[in-house]
Enzyme design. Structure first.
Site: not given
Ligand SMILES: [Zn+2]
Ligand SMILES: [Zn+2]
Length: 364
Positions: A165, A46, A62, A43, A41
Site C-alpha cells: 500500500c 477512515h 489491507h 485508510s 494504514c
Molecule cells: Zn493503505
C-alpha cells in the site's frame, strides 16, 4: 472452508472484536493466504472511525503479506508455501485500462470481485465484509492470483507488506502519477507512511531538491533519512518558506494528508507550470475550492494518483528489487511490529509523529 481468527469491526469507533470466522475455499483464480504481516494504514482508520463509510461487520486491513496456504484449480503461478505481498487493486488484464498498463483503474473490478459465496462469514452464517475485498486483519484471507506478488526470501514479510500500500502509492505517484523528471524540485506535504514513500520516490527519480512539510518535527527529522533535502514545519507560511529556501516554487508537489486545506497548499507552493498531485484520501464529501488564476495565468496542473497509478504487480516486483539493492528503505519505515491482538493499540500509537508505520504480526 476453514475457521480462523479475525479482528472484526462491528461498529465505528469501537474496539475491533477478535472472533472466529469461516473463510471459504479458493475459487479457481483465487489463493488462500495465511496472513503473516499487515501494515496499519490511515485508510483503515477512515473506516474504523466512519469518515469513509463501509458495510458492517467488516474486516479492515489491507497492507498485506503472507504465505500461500492453498490455491484454486486455475492458479498456475503460485503454490502453497510461496511468500507473497498483496497488489491490492485486482484487475482483469483485458479491459482498455488494463491493456494500457493502468490496472489500478480496471473497468471490470466490480465484476471480478464477485464470488458465488461470501469469502468471510461468522459462525452463525452472517456475512462479514472485507475492506477492498482483502480483509487482512484475519489470520487467513482469499485473494486473486493476479493480486499477489511473489517476493524473494531476502524480503522480510514484516517490511514487504509496506510494498502493498504505502510504497506503491507513494513511489507510484512520483513515477507514474506526476512523472517527476530528474533535476526537478519537489515538495511533499504530509510525511507519514505514504509521504515517506513519496520522498523516497523523488530521491529515486533524481529530484534536485525535496522539501518535506509536516506539522510534526519528529516526522520531519525522519524525512531527512528518506531523502528530504529541506524541511518546513506546516504551521509556517509554507509557500513563503519554500520561496525563501529555493528562490522559487517547486516543479512538483504532493499532497499526502487528504484535506482541502493541504490540497490548496500543494497548488500554492508550485512555480508556474508546476504539477500538484493529490494522493491523500479525503473524507467523504470533501470539496476543493481553488483560485482559478493558478490554472490559466500560471498554467499549473492538478492531477490525482490512486494506488500508484500503474501496473501493481510489475511495480511491486521492481520496488522489491530496489529494496534488495538498498535503494528503497523499508526497515527504517517500520517503527514497531506488534502482536495481532494489539492492533487497536497500534492505531492509537499511529497518532504520534514518532511513528511512520506500525506492522501487525499475525503469526503470534
Ligand atoms: Zn493503505
Ligand atoms: Zn481490467
Amino acid at each position: 472452508m476453514i475457521s480462523t481468527e479475525a479482528a472484526v469491526l462491528t461498529a465505528v469507533n469501537e474496539p475491533l472484536e477478535f472472533t472466529e470466522i469461516v473463510v471459504d475455499d479458493p475459487e479457481p483464480h483465487e489463493v488462500r493466504l495465511a496472513v503473516s504481516n499487515v501494515g496499519l494504514c490511515h485508510s483503515d482508520l477512515h473506516y474504523m472511525t466512519g469518515t469513509v463509510s463501509a458495510d458492517l461487520p467488516v474486516v479492515v486491513g489491507h497492507e498485506v503479506a503472507g504465505v500461500v496456504e492453498s490455491v484454486g484449480s486455475a492458479v498456475t503461478t503460485l503454490r502453497p508455501g510461496d511468500r507473497v505481498v498483496g497488489a491490492l487493486t485486482p484487475s482483469c488484464g483485458l479491459c482498455r485500462n488494463c491493456q494500457v498498463g493502468h490496472s489500478t483503474q480496471c473497468q471490470r473490478v466490480t465484476q471480478i470481485r464477485q464470488r458465488p459465496r461470501p469469502a468471510f462469514q461468522l459462525l452463525d452464517g452472517r456475512v462479514v465484509h472485507r475492506l477492498g475485498d482483502v480483509g487482512a486483519f484475519s489470520r487467513h484471507t482469499l485473494m486473486r492470483e493476479n493480486s499477489l506478488v511473489k517476493v524473494a526470501d531476502e524480503v522480510g514479510l514484516h517490511v514487504g507488506c509496506l510494498l502493498s500500500c504505502c510504497i506503491i502509492t507513494g513511489v507510484g505517484a512520483v513515477f507514474r502519477g506526476a512523472e517527476v523528471r530528474p533535476g526537478s524540485t519537489v515538495a511533499v506535504i504530509g510525511c507519514g507512511g505514504v509521504g515517506s514513500a513519496i520522498i523516497q520516490g523523488a530521491r529515486l527519480a533524481g529530484a534536485s531538491a525535496i522539501v518535506a512539510v509536516d506539522l510534526d518535527d519528529a516526522r520531519l527529522a525522519a524525512a531527512k533519512t528518506y531523502g528530504a533535502t529541506h524541511v518546513v514545519n506546516g504551521a509556517a507560511d509554507v509557500a513563503a518558506e519554500i520561496q525563501n529556501l529555493l528562490g522559487d516554487g517547486v516543479d512538483y508537489s504532493f499532497e499526502a494528508v487528504g484535506s482541502a486545506r493541504t490540497a490548496a497548499t500543494a497548488l500554492e507552493v508550485l512555480r508556474p507550470t508546476g504539477t500538484a498531485c493529490l494522493v491523500g484520501i479525503a473524507p467523504d464529501g470533501t470539496d476543493l475550492t481553488l483560485p482559478a488564476w493558478n490554472f490559466f495565468f500560471s498554467e499549473k496542473r492538478l492531477v490525482g494518483s490512486y494506488m500508484g497509478s500503474g501496473q501493481a504487480q510489475e511495480d511491486i516486483a521492481q520496488f522489491a528489487r530496489l529494496y534488495q539493492q538498498g535503494r528503497l528503505l523499508l526497515d527504517e519505515m517500520v517503527s514497531d511490529v506488534i502482536p495481532f491482538r494489539d492492533i487497536d493499540k497500534g492505531f492509537e500509537a499511529m497518532k504520534s509523529g514518532e511513528v511512520t508505520r506500525i506492522v501487525a504480526d499475525l503469526t503470534v
